[in-house]
Design an enzyme around this catalytic site. Structure first.
Site: not given
Lengths: 433, 433
Positions: A48-49, A189, A207, A203, A17, A107, A138, A306
């Site tokens: 982080r990296r 994926g 929400k 998850d 993201v 979330k 959305i 996504g």
């Protein structure tokens, strides 16, 4: 109208993201400036990296010291897309203390600790926006919080997790079992290496807590949400749903009780009729029904996950928060004035589809029917069928009328204790009618 | 946090929508106050006919002098639900001049004169909100203007008129002709006594102008919208669509050109595949697809008309505008910085379904195919069939590939001039693929 000093944005996290947010901020800088009324500048990116090359991000902006970035006094807006509880919570709190507004897609954190975060934002006179935390691109938070601010929302019912919808869609369309469909989702994926948060419903439950809180102007935490994942859904359940003209979806359902005095929030697999608009939500898409007193039934549909869709929601919030900064104003904060109690799952009114393995002899149906009656549960339909192959077993499939979940589950327990009932093959709620 | 002095609201118009607004303001006063942070008070209601009893509205609030009500300096927000150009325009301008923000459901006025109204609001430092002008309770203005403010919208495609969708749905499901379906819509209250604004596409075109303007950050006026109604859609067209696996819908389509340098907006009947989500929007429901670069494809669905749904949108705006008043802030105003030219219909790229009555003799297809080729229009499918009954006629049904509307309509004109073509039975665009 356009001022020259840019608004400074700190980006915490540069994964799927975050990198999209940075990309759009760079490639659409002029549009964003025109819409905000001032340019926005990426002032730092915490990762982080540090080694990885990040296209389009000047190397000198990259830091591994997220805490120092969140604490910079020159930052106007902090975008948090790290996820998880810590260090995200501390970083967001630090940002507020240093006068920055926050846009987050987190979330889990909001469902765990939303009220405290809202209070901190309020105390420091800044904004906390989180459209991306509900269903990525959305629009749900803004419609519920603003468009329906003059209406009374009675129900939010939807598919809010793409991974599980993909798995159930594959099970439904190919007849595959759960494990096989999960493997396919992982290969493509759609599922992470550790799919727990998705398949166990965490998850979706986070929400549901967020959406119920906004819809009912009441604090709803993750612990208030009844949660069942889809790991126990079988190919037989899907086939049984088909025979009823239904399909199985993992639903998040937030409801106001009929008397209006309490609310419930829950996530579980459920059978819904094929004629219901949610039944045709395929693959990893999400869709949410909102039922409000004056508005009637609204539906919102789109990609619920996504990098790019989530970034779209983050950037919409970024524009809003920047406009507020320029105007010296704040957007709507937490609205929890209604303080309705959140009832436990037992008080939810629903219907059960119960599949029993029973002895194939006279009187079994009468025995079972008596158990339903004793619990005040009325039967809608019963289907008896012999079990394939040798043996003297049969199956009994019962769909009930509406009753409290407590009465329904007590009925199932009592059925389990009958001598003639060899096992409860499955129980699933029936919704959307 | 709650202040005691109420915000004063003047209601202009007390018909189907206005009476619902007044009812909800009264019955949900406590909720509205909690959400706004101050009570709201109905300070006056302007009506045309003072005699009618209006339930829940104190008689002393009712006036026939809308101009005086709009000009009262103590009014914080004017809600305009009269509709039409005048006196609505003058009343809204008066309200602005006296420091009131305005919430309106007036699509015709916004499509005609939106820019001037926005400028007047800006000049007087007040808000102009109009969610109800797009598709009643379906949130579209706010998602496009705020949720997608960080994204690039490329297309808005939808069913934005309930009356015409009801008529087409009836024609599709019963085989009825246009007049018969219109009669049914009128009898059931879905169509007005004078259905012109709906069936000629004026209502949908006004909404297309509003949505295109917000989506593309460009001024789009009603005159910029190509408009065709559905009065010429026949039962034969619907049957022909069915044979192609399509249905006919009156669509509003706002598109950014492929090169991004211009936009188009249009309203016309079109065939869309039965597999397209818009094909299953039945009765008087509305639904709008929004395609954005990062967000992907979003859909918004719900009742696009009616007193209560429109009032829901008006009240959502009322809450927002009141919050802004209390904060001394304004919401987002007009955003037309992109100033993209609106191209004429000829430049739209689409596909045609053309039905020709032709002489039943060899060489006709070759002759017709030559005409298509001469205009650079490529044919997707051709179907030849004899006409029922006596005579030597036949019909040729052609579906083209994508081409400019100018090339497609020039092709149809040239076909019409062929000796072997006795008539062009119908032409209809094919969308949604």
């Amino acid at each position: 109208m356009m001022r020259t000093r840019p608004l400074k944005v700190a980006l915490l996290g540069c994964g799927v993201v975050g990198s999209e947010v940075a990309r759009i901020m760079t490639t659409h800088a002029e549009d964003l400036a025109a819409r905000i009324g001032a340019p926005v500048e990426l002032a730092g990116v915490a990762v982080r990296r540090p080694g990885r090359v990040r296209e389009g991000i000047a190397p000198e902006l990259v830091t591994t010291d997220a805490a120092a970035l969140a604490a910079r006094d020159d930052i106007d807006v902090v975008v948090e897309v790290i996820g998880g509880i810590e260090p995200a919570r501390t970083l967001i709190t630090t940002a507020f203390e240093h006068g920055a507004s926050v846009v987050t897609a987190n979330k889990a954190l909001l469902a765990e600790d939303g009220p405290a975060l809202h209070e901190a934002a309020e105390k420091h006179g800044v904004d906390l926006y989180y459209e991306a935390a509900a269903a990525a691109a959305i629009p749900l938070v803004r419609p519920l919080r603003e468009s329906l601010a003059g209406d009374k929302v009675n129900r939010v019912l939807g598919i809010v997790n793409g991974t599980t919808n993909f798995i159930l869609d594959r099970m439904d369309s190919t007849g595959a079992g759960y494990s096989e469909a999960l493997d396919e989702a992982t290969a493509l994926g759609y599922a992470e290496a550790d799919p727990t948060a998705d398949v166990e419903g965490f998850d979706a439950a986070a929400k549901a807590a967020i959406l119920a809180g906004i819809a009912f102007h009441t604090r709803v935490r993750l612990d208030d949400v009844h949660r069942e994942g889809l790991t126990e859904v079988t190919a037989a359940d899907i086939a049984s749903a088909r025979r009823m003209g239904c399909t199985v979806k993992l639903l998040a359902i937030c409801e106001r009780a009929a008397d209006g005095r309490s609310v419930t929030a829950r996530v579980h697999p459920a059978m819904i009729p094929l004629t219901h608009p949610l039944a045709s939500v395929r693959e990893a898409y999400n869709a949410v029904f909102v039922e409000a007193e004056a508005a009637g039934r609204l539906m919102f549909y789109g990609p619920g996950a996504g990098g790019a869709p989530t970034a779209s929601a983050v950037l919409g919030d970024l524009v809003a928060v920047c406009r507020n900064k320029l105007a010296g104003a704040r957007g709507p904060g937490e609205s929890a004035y209604a303080q309705l109690p959140v009832s436990p799952m037992g008080e939810v009114v629903t219907r059960y589809h119960i599949s029993l393995d029973v002895a194939d002899k006279p009187g079994v149906l009468a025995q079972c029917a008596t158990v339903f009656a004793e619990h005040g549960v009325s039967i809608d339909t019963v289907r008896q069928q012999g079990i394939d192959g040798p043996g003297d077993g049969a199956s009994l499939v019962v769909v009930t009328h509406r009753a409290s979940d407590a009465a329904l589950s007590a009925t199932v327990e009592a059925l389990r204790r009958l001598d003639t009932v060899r096992g409860v093959a499955s129980t699933m709620r029936v919704e959307g009618e």
